[in-house]
Design an enzyme around this catalytic site. Structure first.
Site, short mmCIF file in Angstrom:
data_model
loop_
_atom_site.label_atom_id
_atom_site.label_comp_id
_atom_site.label_asym_id
_atom_site.label_seq_id
_atom_site.Cartn_x
_atom_site.Cartn_y
_atom_site.Cartn_z
N ASP A 59 36.08 52.38 38.27
CA ASP A 59 36.49 53.58 39.06
C ASP A 59 37.20 54.47 37.84
O ASP A 59 37.08 55.62 37.86
CB ASP A 59 37.80 53.05 40.04
CG ASP A 59 38.35 52.08 39.58
OD1 ASP A 59 38.47 51.63 38.47
OD2 ASP A 59 39.36 51.71 40.44
N ASP B 213 27.79 43.30 49.67
CA ASP B 213 27.25 42.56 48.11
C ASP B 213 27.28 41.02 48.60
O ASP B 213 26.83 40.17 47.82
CB ASP B 213 28.23 42.66 47.13
CG ASP B 213 27.75 43.83 46.33
OD1 ASP B 213 26.53 44.18 46.51
OD2 ASP B 213 28.35 44.39 45.25
O1 LIG Z 1 30.56 42.96 43.10
C1 LIG Z 1 31.34 43.41 43.87
C2 LIG Z 1 32.85 43.19 43.75
C3 LIG Z 1 33.59 43.73 44.45
N1 LIG Z 1 33.34 44.70 45.54
C4 LIG Z 1 34.08 45.22 46.32
O2 LIG Z 1 35.21 46.27 45.61
C5 LIG Z 1 36.32 46.05 46.20
C6 LIG Z 1 37.31 45.71 45.28
O3 LIG Z 1 37.42 44.28 45.18
P1 LIG Z 1 38.91 43.91 45.18
O4 LIG Z 1 38.64 42.38 44.91
O5 LIG Z 1 39.51 44.10 46.37
O6 LIG Z 1 39.70 44.36 43.82
P2 LIG Z 1 41.06 45.12 43.86
O7 LIG Z 1 41.62 44.73 42.36
O8 LIG Z 1 42.07 45.09 44.88
O9 LIG Z 1 40.32 46.58 43.76
C7 LIG Z 1 41.03 47.69 42.69
O10 LIG Z 1 40.45 47.78 41.85
C8 LIG Z 1 39.00 47.86 41.48
C9 LIG Z 1 38.72 48.06 40.11
O11 LIG Z 1 39.27 48.97 39.45
C10 LIG Z 1 38.58 49.16 42.17
O12 LIG Z 1 37.20 49.04 42.55
C11 LIG Z 1 39.15 49.15 43.82
O13 LIG Z 1 38.79 50.05 44.57
C12 LIG Z 1 40.62 48.92 43.70
O14 LIG Z 1 41.09 48.65 45.10
C13 LIG Z 1 36.25 45.28 47.52
O15 LIG Z 1 35.93 45.97 48.61
C14 LIG Z 1 34.96 44.48 47.09
O16 LIG Z 1 34.36 44.05 48.14
C15 LIG Z 1 31.94 44.87 45.57
O17 LIG Z 1 31.55 45.57 46.57
N2 LIG Z 1 30.98 44.28 44.76
#
Ligand SMILES: O=c1ccn([C@@H]2O[C@H](COP(=O)(O)OP(=O)(O)O[C@H]3O[C@H](CO)[C@@H](O)[C@H](O)[C@H]3O)[C@@H](O)[C@H]2O)c(=O)[nH]1
Ligand SMILES: [Mn+2]
Length: 736
Positions: free
Chosen positions: A448, A140
């Site tokens: 999710d 993204d």
């Molecule tokens: O516009 C976006 C925003 C995020 N991501 C991806 O989403 C993932 C999760 O983002 P992160 O910033 O790491 O958030 P976390 O809070 O650590 O993520 C947790 O919480 C999210 C929302 O509940 C879930 O989607 C994730 O799987 C879960 O690990 C990463 O790989 C990002 O690259 C995208 O692909 N596009």
């Protein structure tokens, strides 16, 4: 068809301690009822001081008690799973389904390309037939550096994968592997030789990628690979065409074989189209674009979702997941198999409670006992059919025969790319059910959880598999603010889910077990609990200043339920923490974070959730940073809390901490000056509560008054908070 025990591909065990847990839950609920009874029978009479504060406490305690039931639901019926992959392989090897792996990244700065390709390489090297494995990277950030890194990884894979297979390497993320072998010695010369070669190749690749990260992609590489031409029309990460490149494909005549001549998994890079006037729908949008793109390229029946920091630590986990999906008896109703999120950068005492152990070691097992864990977005294998069509019917049968075996030659690989590109365009979803009924659901920051809930509501089950050898490992936030912001996003996402227009229908659906629903509510109502915790950490302390008692006298029998509830909760969470391998200090840190998250993150979740509901959505996704400064890292290692920047989160926390400190100091002053003979008996519990809040906040006072390093509390925050807390105390003492 045999459905006997010895035929099953997995086994489910109940929690051994469930009877003790239930006994505890029942006893404590009796105590909670007594607390309520005390509140109701002792309401201050009209005109007496503290009536409203009293009623407020009653509301907070009633909510606390109800919320506690949700919490207990997740501990009532925990189950544990074991798989039998040795039964799976002989029976099904020839019919193994295609597995598509989606890796998500969104920003080349906070998610460094080297980290991303290590994750990609770790899953490309899975112990699974390569011709059935396809790895997709959704970027993204639309970064040419990430693309360059993936290109480098595709060449390196030709050496890495055979090396992994020959020497049965674990973990298969090169960075993680080289870290573990750095300290071990081997007598096997052949291995040592190969290791040196592959390590050198890796270091060279790393140097190239890191150079490109700093200086941009070298022009030589640009001219060599046609894929880069797709950036010609690129103007920003938020404004570009779909960029899609099939870097390796099993049917390609050359180039997709490793150095031993074996087929390599399919590898695809995708940056979906972005336009300023189209909402990206964040990760959910990326998921849906990849769902469509992958359906034309490989159409694997099982899909693994991975965030870019979550590399595989166990190459056989894919077979563990198949043990659930392919089980003859229960497999066909399983929509997804969730693995725990584990983190490799958490210190011994888990300063910011980032291990989320209560969720991954306890609550997901509890969900599982009632029909399935919630979907946590990463480390999860899903059934494509369930994501796509959602509705489960009794007639649904597992069918692992591949229908997408259409011949792909090199000529039509290009056509395939073009056809797939169109599926990742912004306009594709217009007037379709994507994001509503198909794929990942839009409009919620926990895409999710809402997607998983929808699958549960449609009759699917899910499974939680927490193996003894962990299957994935990722990066947890390593500064306080990152953690608080991440949890604010989660809290807000759950608020959106609770307030969403879909919610009543899903909750009301008969197919969701009521206990499972209670478990969901425990998470969905995260943000609302902030109010009762805030109330509890402000009002009783302030009322000490006026000498108004809001708790029973220490000599009264009514004290017993209060003490039972407090001691019971402390003992329970301590035992739970220790039994998960935590330390006492870790438990204490967790308690502090519980308070900080409830009083700051969830307060902001609540505010933004409500604003969003009334039409003022604050539609941003704050990506969790996966990198930090050395300076911050040093303090994290030493378990020193990080403040350092002014943020409203810190202002709230500091104000609360100082308010309690002032209340306690003023009370002690009164006691010392003997003004307080009045108080001792009736105020004991209240002063104790205030005292505990002060002790919990010690790191905060240090950050305000003592520390000199860069991570201390910024002066502006300290001044602001002191002023507010002091004014509140004075105002309360003098005028109220
Ligand atoms: O516009 C976006 C925003 C995020 N991501 C991806 O989403 C993932 C999760 O983002 P992160 O910033 O790491 O958030 P976390 O809070 O650590 O993520 C947790 O919480 C999210 C929302 O509940 C879930 O989607 C994730 O799987 C879960 O690990 C990463 O790989 C990002 O690259 C995208 O692909 N596009
Ligand atoms: Mn993350």
């Amino acid at each position: 068809m045999g459905s006997g025990e010895e035929n099953s591909l997995f086994e489910t065990r109940k929690d051994k301690a469930r009877h003790i847990r239930r006994l505890y839950a029942v006893s404590l609920s009796v105590a909670i009822c007594f607390v309520w009874a005390f509140r109701l029978t002792h309401i201050p009479a009209k005109g007496e001081a503290g009536k409203w504060a009293w009623l407020g406490l009653f509301v907070a305690e009633v909510w606390g008690g109800i919320y506690w039931i949700f919490y207990q639901a997740l501990r009532w019926n925990m189950v544990y799973r074991t798989t039998f992959p040795n039964r799976l392989t002989p029976r099904y090897e020839s019919r193994f389904p295609g597995v598509d792996i989606f890796v998500f990244t969104a920003d080349a700065v906070v998610e460094p390309p080297m980290m991303v390709i290590n994750t990609v390489l770790s899953v490309m090297a899975y112990d699974y037939p390569a011709e059935k494995l396809s790895v997709y990277l959704s970027d993204d950030g639309g970064s040419d550096v990430t693309f360059y890194a993936l290109l480098q990884a595709s060449s390196f894979a030709k050496h890495w994968i055979p090396f992994c297979k020959r020497f049965k390497v674990e973990p298969r993320s090169p960075a993680a592997y080289f870290n573990t072998v750095a300290s071990t010695k081997s007598e096997d010369h052949n291995y040592v030789k190969h290791l040196a070669t592959i390590h050198k190749l890796y270091e060279e690749m790393k140097r190239r990628v890191e150079e490109a990260t700093k200086l941009g992609v070298p022009s030589e590489a640009r001219s060599k690979h046609k894929g880069f031409s797709q950036w010609d029309s690129y103007s920003s990460p938020r404004d570009h065409d779909t960029i899609l490149q099939i870097l390796m494909h099993k049917k390609e005549s050359e180039g997709s074989k490793d150095v031993d001549g074996c087929t390599l998994p399919t590898l695809v890079y995708m940056a979906r189209e972005k336009r300023p006037h189209y909402h990206t729908n964040f990760k959910a949008g990326a998921i849906n674009a990849l769902l469509r793109v992958s359906s034309t390229i490989s159409n694997g029946k099982i899909i693994l979702f991975l965030d870019c920091d979550m590399y595989s630590t166990h190459s056989k986990s894919v077979k563990d997941a198949l043990c659930f999906f392919m089980d003859e008896d229960k497999g066909q109703e399983i929509a997804y198999v969730q693995f725990p999120q584990c983190f490799h950068n958490i210190g011994k005492n888990d300063l910011y409670a980032n291990a989320i152990s209560d969720i991954v070691q306890v609550e997901l097992h509890g969900f599982d006992g009632f029909g399935g864990p919630l979907f946590i977005g990463t480390c999860c294998y899903l059934r494509r059919d369930a994501l796509w069509w959602k509705k489960f019917s009794r007639e649904y049968k597992n069918d692992w025969n591949d229908q997408n075996e259409n011949e792909v030659t090199e000529v039509n690989l290009h056509e395939l790319e073009e056809e797939s590109k169109a599926l990742a365009n912004c306009s594709y979803e217009k007037n379709t059910l994507w994001g509503k009924k198909i794929g990942s659901i839009y409009g919620c920051l926990v895409e999710d959880v809402i997607t998983g809930l929808q699958m549960h509501a449609h009759g699917w089950k899910s499974v939680y598999y927490n193996p003894s050898i962990s299957a994935f490992s990722g990066v947890a936030p390593t500064s306080l603010l990152h953690t608080l912001v991440q949890l604010k996003r989660w809290g807000e996402g759950h608020m959106q889910l609770t307030l969403s227009k879909f919610r009543p229908k899903w909750y009301g659906d008969q197919k969701i077990n009521i206990c499972l629903l209670l478990g969901y509510w425990h998470h969905n109502f995260f943000a609302i609990t902030s109010l009762s915790v805030l109330y509890y950490s402000i009002i009783p302390s302030l009322y000490i200043l006026k000498g108004v008692s809001l708790f029973p006298k220490i000599s009264s029998l009514w004290c017993i339920p209060f003490i039972c509830v407090t001691v019971g909760e402390i003992a329970y969470s301590l035992i739970e923490g220790l039994s998960m391998g935590g330390s006492i200090q870790g438990w204490w840190n967790g308690t502090r974070m519980w308070l900080y998250v409830k009083t700051s993150s969830f307060l902001f979740s609540l505010i933004d959730g409500i604003l969003g509901f009334f039409g003022h959505p604050n539609s941003s996704y704050s990506l969790t940073s996966k990198v930090i400064d050395d300076d911050v890292a040093q303090r994290y290692k030493k378990e020193v809390m990080e403040f350092g920047t002014s943020s409203p989160y810190f202002t709230v926390l500091a104000t609360l901490a100082l308010l309690n400190l002032f209340c306690l100091l003023l009370t002690l002053k009164d006691l010392v000056l003997q003004k307080g003979t009045f108080a001792a008996e009736k105020m004991t519990l209240q002063v104790l509560l205030c005292g505990v809040l002060v002790v919990i906040n010690i790191p905060l006072y240090q950050a305000i008054f003592v520390r000199k390093d860069k991570g201390r509390m910024p002066t502006s925050v300290s001044i602001k908070s002191t002023a507010v807390a002091f004014t509140a105390c004075v105002f309360f003492k003098l005028f109220n």
